[in-house]
Design a protein around this motif. Structure first.
Motif, PDB file in Angstrom:
ATOM      1  N   THR A  27       0.627  -1.244   0.101  1.00  0.00           N
ATOM      2  CA  THR A  27       0.085  -0.094  -0.034  1.00  0.00           C
ATOM      3  C   THR A  27       0.806   1.256   0.025  1.00  0.00           C
ATOM      4  O   THR A  27       1.972   1.092   0.643  1.00  0.00           O
ATOM      5  N   PRO A  28       0.476   2.514  -0.530  1.00  0.00           N
ATOM      6  CA  PRO A  28       1.302   3.665  -0.605  1.00  0.00           C
ATOM      7  C   PRO A  28       1.644   4.064   0.672  1.00  0.00           C
ATOM      8  O   PRO A  28       0.830   4.096   1.545  1.00  0.00           O
ATOM      9  N   LEU A  29       2.843   5.020   0.839  1.00  0.00           N
ATOM     10  CA  LEU A  29       3.250   5.783   1.990  1.00  0.00           C
ATOM     11  C   LEU A  29       3.439   7.007   1.605  1.00  0.00           C
ATOM     12  O   LEU A  29       4.380   7.004   0.660  1.00  0.00           O
ATOM     13  N   ALA A  30       2.821   7.912   2.034  1.00  0.00           N
ATOM     14  CA  ALA A  30       2.954   9.371   1.508  1.00  0.00           C
ATOM     15  C   ALA A  30       3.644  10.050   2.707  1.00  0.00           C
ATOM     16  O   ALA A  30       3.606  10.213   3.983  1.00  0.00           O
ATOM     17  N   GLY A  31       4.746  10.827   1.816  1.00  0.00           N
ATOM     18  CA  GLY A  31       5.467  11.879   2.728  1.00  0.00           C
ATOM     19  C   GLY A  31       5.272  13.125   2.484  1.00  0.00           C
ATOM     20  O   GLY A  31       4.700  13.474   1.405  1.00  0.00           O
ATOM     21  N   ARG A  32       6.033  14.411   2.670  1.00  0.00           N
ATOM     22  CA  ARG A  32       6.234  15.760   2.399  1.00  0.00           C
ATOM     23  C   ARG A  32       6.852  15.809   0.875  1.00  0.00           C
ATOM     24  O   ARG A  32       6.515  16.724   0.122  1.00  0.00           O
ATOM     25  N   TYR A  33       7.986  15.112   0.972  1.00  0.00           N
ATOM     26  CA  TYR A  33       8.896  15.128  -0.542  1.00  0.00           C
ATOM     27  C   TYR A  33       8.716  13.887  -1.437  1.00  0.00           C
ATOM     28  O   TYR A  33       8.981  14.260  -2.409  1.00  0.00           O
ATOM     29  N   CYS A  34       8.150  12.891  -0.710  1.00  0.00           N
ATOM     30  CA  CYS A  34       8.220  11.813  -1.792  1.00  0.00           C
ATOM     31  C   CYS A  34       7.131  10.891  -1.344  1.00  0.00           C
ATOM     32  O   CYS A  34       6.300  11.117  -0.101  1.00  0.00           O
ATOM     33  N   ARG A  35       6.634  10.043  -2.189  1.00  0.00           N
ATOM     34  CA  ARG A  35       5.479   9.009  -1.930  1.00  0.00           C
ATOM     35  C   ARG A  35       6.020   7.594  -2.467  1.00  0.00           C
ATOM     36  O   ARG A  35       6.592   7.468  -3.412  1.00  0.00           O
ATOM     37  N   LEU A  36       5.811   6.711  -1.588  1.00  0.00           N
ATOM     38  CA  LEU A  36       6.068   5.178  -1.963  1.00  0.00           C
ATOM     39  C   LEU A  36       4.963   4.671  -2.609  1.00  0.00           C
ATOM     40  O   LEU A  36       3.999   4.390  -1.861  1.00  0.00           O
ATOM     41  N   GLU A  37       5.236   4.317  -3.808  1.00  0.00           N
ATOM     42  CA  GLU A  37       4.128   3.428  -4.613  1.00  0.00           C
ATOM     43  C   GLU A  37       4.362   2.071  -4.537  1.00  0.00           C
ATOM     44  O   GLU A  37       5.729   1.665  -5.011  1.00  0.00           O
ATOM     45  N   PRO A  38       3.558   1.100  -4.432  1.00  0.00           N
ATOM     46  CA  PRO A  38       3.701  -0.331  -4.778  1.00  0.00           C
ATOM     47  C   PRO A  38       4.416  -0.447  -6.284  1.00  0.00           C
ATOM     48  O   PRO A  38       3.978   0.156  -7.140  1.00  0.00           O
ATOM     49  N   LEU A  39       5.360  -1.043  -6.434  1.00  0.00           N
ATOM     50  CA  LEU A  39       6.292  -1.173  -7.449  1.00  0.00           C
ATOM     51  C   LEU A  39       5.373  -1.656  -8.691  1.00  0.00           C
ATOM     52  O   LEU A  39       4.566  -2.751  -8.373  1.00  0.00           O
ATOM     53  N   ASN A  40       5.161  -1.005  -9.915  1.00  0.00           N
ATOM     54  CA  ASN A  40       4.471  -1.413 -10.848  1.00  0.00           C
ATOM     55  C   ASN A  40       5.193  -1.235 -12.203  1.00  0.00           C
ATOM     56  O   ASN A  40       5.652  -0.086 -12.363  1.00  0.00           O
ATOM     57  N   THR A  41       5.451  -2.426 -12.990  1.00  0.00           N
ATOM     58  CA  THR A  41       6.332  -2.534 -14.249  1.00  0.00           C
ATOM     59  C   THR A  41       5.909  -1.446 -15.039  1.00  0.00           C
ATOM     60  O   THR A  41       6.632  -0.684 -15.637  1.00  0.00           O
ATOM     61  N   GLU A  42       4.383  -1.262 -15.336  1.00  0.00           N
ATOM     62  CA  GLU A  42       4.108  -0.640 -16.483  1.00  0.00           C
ATOM     63  C   GLU A  42       4.221   1.159 -16.231  1.00  0.00           C
ATOM     64  O   GLU A  42       4.503   1.926 -16.734  1.00  0.00           O
ATOM     65  N   ARG A  43       3.946   1.183 -14.754  1.00  0.00           N
ATOM     66  CA  ARG A  43       4.030   2.635 -14.557  1.00  0.00           C
ATOM     67  C   ARG A  43       5.450   3.246 -14.330  1.00  0.00           C
ATOM     68  O   ARG A  43       5.736   4.508 -14.316  1.00  0.00           O
ATOM     69  N   HIS A  44       6.342   2.104 -13.584  1.00  0.00           N
ATOM     70  CA  HIS A  44       7.576   2.809 -13.143  1.00  0.00           C
ATOM     71  C   HIS A  44       8.981   2.310 -14.084  1.00  0.00           C
ATOM     72  O   HIS A  44       9.793   3.085 -13.836  1.00  0.00           O
ATOM     73  N   ALA A  45       8.659   1.634 -14.815  1.00  0.00           N
ATOM     74  CA  ALA A  45      10.140   1.079 -15.565  1.00  0.00           C
ATOM     75  C   ALA A  45      10.770   1.988 -16.497  1.00  0.00           C
ATOM     76  O   ALA A  45      11.941   2.279 -16.136  1.00  0.00           O
ATOM     77  N   ALA A  46      10.024   2.792 -16.925  1.00  0.00           N
ATOM     78  CA  ALA A  46      10.514   3.923 -17.927  1.00  0.00           C
ATOM     79  C   ALA A  46      11.072   4.982 -17.275  1.00  0.00           C
ATOM     80  O   ALA A  46      12.418   5.457 -17.414  1.00  0.00           O
ATOM     81  N   ASP A  47      10.635   5.369 -16.244  1.00  0.00           N
ATOM     82  CA  ASP A  47      11.063   6.349 -15.262  1.00  0.00           C
ATOM     83  C   ASP A  47      12.533   5.890 -14.742  1.00  0.00           C
ATOM     84  O   ASP A  47      13.302   6.815 -14.822  1.00  0.00           O
ATOM     85  N   LEU A  48      12.337   4.919 -14.326  1.00  0.00           N
ATOM     86  CA  LEU A  48      13.681   4.216 -13.520  1.00  0.00           C
ATOM     87  C   LEU A  48      14.741   3.894 -14.424  1.00  0.00           C
ATOM     88  O   LEU A  48      15.941   4.299 -14.141  1.00  0.00           O
ATOM     89  N   PHE A  49      14.352   3.794 -15.744  1.00  0.00           N
ATOM     90  CA  PHE A  49      15.605   3.533 -16.797  1.00  0.00           C
ATOM     91  C   PHE A  49      16.179   4.918 -16.958  1.00  0.00           C
ATOM     92  O   PHE A  49      17.236   5.018 -17.022  1.00  0.00           O
ATOM     93  N   ASP A  50      15.257   6.016 -17.159  1.00  0.00           N
ATOM     94  CA  ASP A  50      15.739   7.185 -17.235  1.00  0.00           C
ATOM     95  C   ASP A  50      16.933   7.550 -16.273  1.00  0.00           C
ATOM     96  O   ASP A  50      17.673   8.211 -16.510  1.00  0.00           O
ATOM     97  N   VAL A  51      16.378   7.669 -14.910  1.00  0.00           N
ATOM     98  CA  VAL A  51      17.106   8.258 -13.743  1.00  0.00           C
ATOM     99  C   VAL A  51      18.186   7.148 -13.662  1.00  0.00           C
ATOM    100  O   VAL A  51      19.183   7.895 -13.201  1.00  0.00           O
ATOM    101  N   TYR A  52      18.241   6.093 -13.749  1.00  0.00           N
ATOM    102  CA  TYR A  52      19.467   5.495 -13.593  1.00  0.00           C
ATOM    103  C   TYR A  52      20.486   5.398 -14.772  1.00  0.00           C
ATOM    104  O   TYR A  52      21.647   5.320 -14.296  1.00  0.00           O
ATOM    105  N   SER A  53      19.831   6.164 -16.013  1.00  0.00           N
ATOM    106  CA  SER A  53      20.948   6.459 -17.105  1.00  0.00           C
ATOM    107  C   SER A  53      21.661   7.537 -16.692  1.00  0.00           C
ATOM    108  O   SER A  53      22.757   7.912 -17.218  1.00  0.00           O
ATOM    109  N   LEU A  54      21.331   8.381 -15.569  1.00  0.00           N
ATOM    110  CA  LEU A  54      21.987   9.471 -15.164  1.00  0.00           C
ATOM    111  C   LEU A  54      23.264   8.988 -14.683  1.00  0.00           C
ATOM    112  O   LEU A  54      24.498   9.951 -14.414  1.00  0.00           O
TER     113      LEU A  54
END
Length: 231
Positions: A27-54
């Motif tokens: 289940t999601p966990l909400a903070g002031r600066y970030c939110r933890l979302e249950p990991l989802n391949t369709e929602r998160h894989a492209a974003d993660l590839f982009d930031v890991y490429s940095l």
């Protein structure tokens, strides 16, 4: 307090009415600066590839995985965690961009013993040295202790000085080194073990809340006081 039993032996503290910790759900966990979302391949894989490429593969030296070199490879890696019933995996969402900037999981979950580990910690360079990493761990700690866990663990390669230093900054206590615990990427891994236990949580919680408070950061997002100042 330890006690003397009927045989004259010293035994450790009783844990009255212990029935184990509660299930940690995805289940999601909400903070002031970030939110933890249950990991989802369709929602998160492209974003993660982009930031890991940095970064480059030096960010992955002490991890079990290597840097994924395509969106498809990232999706395959993420899907492995999504499908692992032994994990409670999360994507870290930066609330400024609403994009995933890292990944983390609960693992080694032992409900009957009240023990859980924060692992699979894979921060991108968008997270390192920012408020996001600290708030992510605080959210996971808070949630675990709220579910009745007595102990939250952090393990890292003994050569990964940055990981151990980050854990100690957050209030984890070094307990020792498990020698020749693993063979990883063809090399020996000694594992450093750290933890926070429930009796320490109120103090750690107050320190982390103090550091994460909005007034502890200037207009550029730089800390005014270090976390150690709240100890």
């Amino acid at each position: 307090m330890p006690e003397i039993n009927q045989h004259g032996q010293t035994v450790n503290d009783p844990v009255p009415d212990w029935n184990g910790a509660r299930v940690l759900t995805r289940t999601p966990l909400a903070g002031r600066y970030c939110r933890l979302e249950p990991l989802n391949t369709e929602r998160h894989a492209a974003d993660l590839f982009d930031v890991y490429s940095l970064g480059d593969d030096s960010d992955w030296t002490w991890l079990a995985s290597t840097q994924p070199m395509s969106v498809e490879a990232t999706a395959h890696w993420v899907q492995g965690k999504v499908m692992d019933d032994a994990l409670v995996p999360y994507a870290v969402i930066d609330l400024r961009s609403e994009r995933a900037v890292g990944l983390v999981s609960y693992m080694a979950i032992e409900r009957q013993q009240g023990s859980v580990e924060i692992g699979h910690v894979t921060w991108s360079r968008r997270m390192k040295g920012s408020r996001l990493g600290t708030e992510t761990v605080w959210l996971l700690l808070k949630n675990a202790f709220a579910h009745g866990y007595r102990r939250v663990e952090w393990k890292c390669d003994s050569m990964n000085v940055a990981s151990r230093s980050a854990a100690e900054r957050l209030g984890f206590v070094w307990e020792g080194r498990l020698r020749q615990k693993l063979v990883r990427k063809g090399r020996n891994r000694d594992s450093d073990m750290l933890s926070i236990i429930d009796g320490e949580w109120d103090a750690r919680d107050a320190e982390l809340r103090g550091w994460l408070a909005e007034e502890n950061f200037d207009g550029e997002g730089r800390q005014i006081q270090r976390l150690e100042a709240f100890r």
